[in-house]
Design a protein around this motif. Structure first.
Motif, PDB file in Angstrom:
ATOM      1  N   ARG A 100      -0.454  19.988  49.475  1.00 23.24           N
ATOM      2  CA  ARG A 100      -1.357  18.847  49.729  1.00 23.24           C
ATOM      3  C   ARG A 100      -2.560  18.881  48.793  1.00 23.24           C
ATOM      4  O   ARG A 100      -3.176  17.843  48.534  1.00 23.24           O
TER       5      ARG A 100
ATOM      6  N   GLU B  96       8.490  10.152  54.062  1.00 24.53           N
ATOM      7  CA  GLU B  96       7.274  10.288  54.865  1.00 24.53           C
ATOM      8  C   GLU B  96       7.228  11.663  55.540  1.00 24.53           C
ATOM      9  O   GLU B  96       6.187  12.321  55.571  1.00 24.53           O
ATOM     10  N   LYS B  97       8.363  12.099  56.071  1.00 23.81           N
ATOM     11  CA  LYS B  97       8.420  13.421  56.702  1.00 23.81           C
ATOM     12  C   LYS B  97       8.238  14.523  55.672  1.00 23.81           C
ATOM     13  O   LYS B  97       7.562  15.537  55.938  1.00 23.81           O
TER      14      LYS B  97
ATOM     15  N   GLU C  82      11.646   6.913  55.532  1.00 22.31           N
ATOM     16  CA  GLU C  82      11.214   7.790  56.620  1.00 22.31           C
ATOM     17  C   GLU C  82      11.395   9.255  56.236  1.00 22.31           C
ATOM     18  O   GLU C  82      10.570  10.110  56.598  1.00 22.31           O
TER      19      GLU C  82
ATOM     20  N   LYS D 142       2.176  24.285  53.189  1.00 23.45           N
ATOM     21  CA  LYS D 142       1.493  22.979  53.132  1.00 23.45           C
ATOM     22  C   LYS D 142       0.391  22.910  52.081  1.00 23.45           C
ATOM     23  O   LYS D 142      -0.348  21.921  51.993  1.00 23.45           O
TER      24      LYS D 142
ATOM     25  N   ASN E  37       3.340  14.984  48.342  1.00 26.21           N
ATOM     26  CA  ASN E  37       3.061  16.399  48.590  1.00 26.21           C
ATOM     27  C   ASN E  37       4.316  17.247  48.413  1.00 26.21           C
ATOM     28  O   ASN E  37       5.186  17.275  49.286  1.00 26.21           O
TER      29      ASN E  37
ATOM     30  N   ASN F 280       6.447  14.415  52.994  1.00 20.88           N
ATOM     31  CA  ASN F 280       5.022  14.494  52.691  1.00 20.88           C
ATOM     32  C   ASN F 280       4.260  15.234  53.782  1.00 20.88           C
ATOM     33  O   ASN F 280       3.273  15.931  53.511  1.00 20.88           O
ATOM     34  N   GLU F 281       4.704  15.083  55.009  1.00 21.33           N
ATOM     35  CA  GLU F 281       4.082  15.804  56.122  1.00 21.33           C
ATOM     36  C   GLU F 281       4.359  17.302  56.016  1.00 21.33           C
ATOM     37  O   GLU F 281       3.480  18.130  56.232  1.00 21.33           O
ATOM     38  N   ILE F 282       5.594  17.658  55.650  1.00 30.63           N
ATOM     39  CA  ILE F 282       5.969  19.068  55.496  1.00 30.63           C
ATOM     40  C   ILE F 282       5.270  19.687  54.289  1.00 30.63           C
ATOM     41  O   ILE F 282       4.891  20.852  54.307  1.00 30.63           O
TER      42      ILE F 282
END
Length: 375
Positions: free
Chosen positions: A324, A266-267, A263, A321, A292, A269-271
């Motif tokens: 990405r 996953e966070k 988890e 970001k 990312n 990669n979002e950041i």
């Protein structure tokens, strides 16, 4: 007046009025009235730098050269079954401009740009930097001398970007590199097309994934390190340890507590952070989950500041970001790639029906005739 209009008006003035506009803005923003290009006598800065500091810079240069030299890629050519030759060939950019902020001089940023450029084969490099009390920082000049950069200009801010892009007071460059404030960033954005640019760098970011095995002092100090860059810098802790989560309850550190390291990844990669540290029992096992990030640093002895200064890896990274879709600055950023092909008569006559039909689909009759006319 908004930022975009403000910067645009200054760039337009520089492009239209040349050196007189450059002098006007240098006096206004840098409080400088003298010649722009560094004079020969101003290169004599050896007494201004401790020998110990020279040795440190020399050692860092060697580490950076060692890392970046591994990035050189050979030209690719091959011959197919028709005897035709295809390939991808590389050439260095001819002339680059390196912007080095003068308010808080960053000699490390000059190293991070100039060394991969040198390894790529760029022959013509210049530096622009705001003068302080009419002078360029001696550490910047020492590095310039070590790397055989012969042109240094006492110009900063928007006017420096305009000068490099339009060739005012100097020969025009092909691509501009180097960080700057919001005005410099906007100027780089607006001159893109007239010249290439490296990226539009935003505030510094660190994201740190940690479990219960992480040393809390290491984690906290690493998170605080990037906040030193400015009030807009960002710091994220992603952890499975409630104790660590509580310990890092400090102003401006954004904390997230998760049940699993998956988890956390996953966070992250979002950041899509500029810097990602992983301090866990087995950090290598987290790497396949990361998609990312500008740079990934593993283990408790790989703090971001070490990478910023001396490890040899590059610290010019995508922010906001942009990880990405963007990459760390590397040797390929200073090179151009060109396709090359030499097609045999047999292949053209055999396979041209493919191109002829596509030309018909697109209504490009002369394209079609160019292929049909050959016998």
């Amino acid at each position: 007046m908004n930022l975009q209009v403000y910067v645009s008006e200054i760039l337009d003035d520089i492009r239209s009025n040349g050196i007189s506009a450059l002098k006007k803005y240098s006096q206004q923003f840098d409080n400088y009235k003298g010649p722009f290009e560094l004079e020969e006598k101003e290169w004599n800065i050896d007494d201004e730098i401790l020998q110990e500091d020279k040795n440190i810079i020399d050692r860092i240069i060697k580490r950076l050269e060692n890392y970046h030299s591994k990035q050189i890629k050979e030209d690719i050519t091959y011959t197919n079954e028709y005897g035709s030759m295809y390939g991808l060939i590389k050439r260095p950019i001819n002339r680059i401009g390196i912007y080095v902020p003068g308010g808080r001089p960053l000699p490390s940023s000059l190293l991070m740009v100039a060394i991969p450029a040198k390894i790529a084969g760029v022959k013509d490099m210049i530096i622009t930097s705001s003068p302080k009390n009419g002078k360029i920082n001696p550490y910047i000049l020492y590095i310039a001398k070590k790397l055989n950069i012969k042109e240094v200009y006492k110009i900063g801010g928007i006017q420096a970007i305009g000068a490099m892009a339009y060739g005012i007071g100097m020969k025009k460059v092909d691509k501009i590199f180097g960080p700057g404030n919001q005005y410099v960033n906007e100027a780089k954005r607006q001159v893109f097309g007239d010249v290439g640019i490296d990226s539009l760098a935003g505030p510094s970011e660190i994201c740190l994934i940690a479990d219960e095995t992480a040393n809390k002092e290491y984690v906290l100090n690493d998170l605080l390190s990037q906040l030193e860059h400015g009030l807009e810098s960002k710091s994220f802790l992603l952890t499975t340890s409630k104790q660590l989560y509580d310990y890092c309850d400090k102003n401006r550190i954004e904390r997230y507590l998760f049940d699993t390291l998956d988890e956390c990844a996953e966070k992250a990669n979002e950041i899509a952070p500029e810097h990602l540290e992983i301090i866990t029992r087995e950090p290598e096992k987290i790497v396949p989950l990361i998609q990312n990030a500008g740079a990934v640093y593993l283990g408790e002895y790989t703090p971001v500041p070490a990478a910023d200064y001396f490890l040899g890896v590059n610290h010019v990274l995508p922010t906001g970001k942009a990880a990405r879709f963007s990459s760390v600055l590397n040797v390929s950023d200073f090179m151009k790639e060109m396709t090359i092909a030499k097609i045999s008569k047999e292949e053209l006559l055999t396979e041209r029906y493919l191109g002829i039909r596509m030309a018909e689909i697109e209504g490009m009759n002369q394209h079609k005739k160019s292929m049909e006319v050959r016998k």
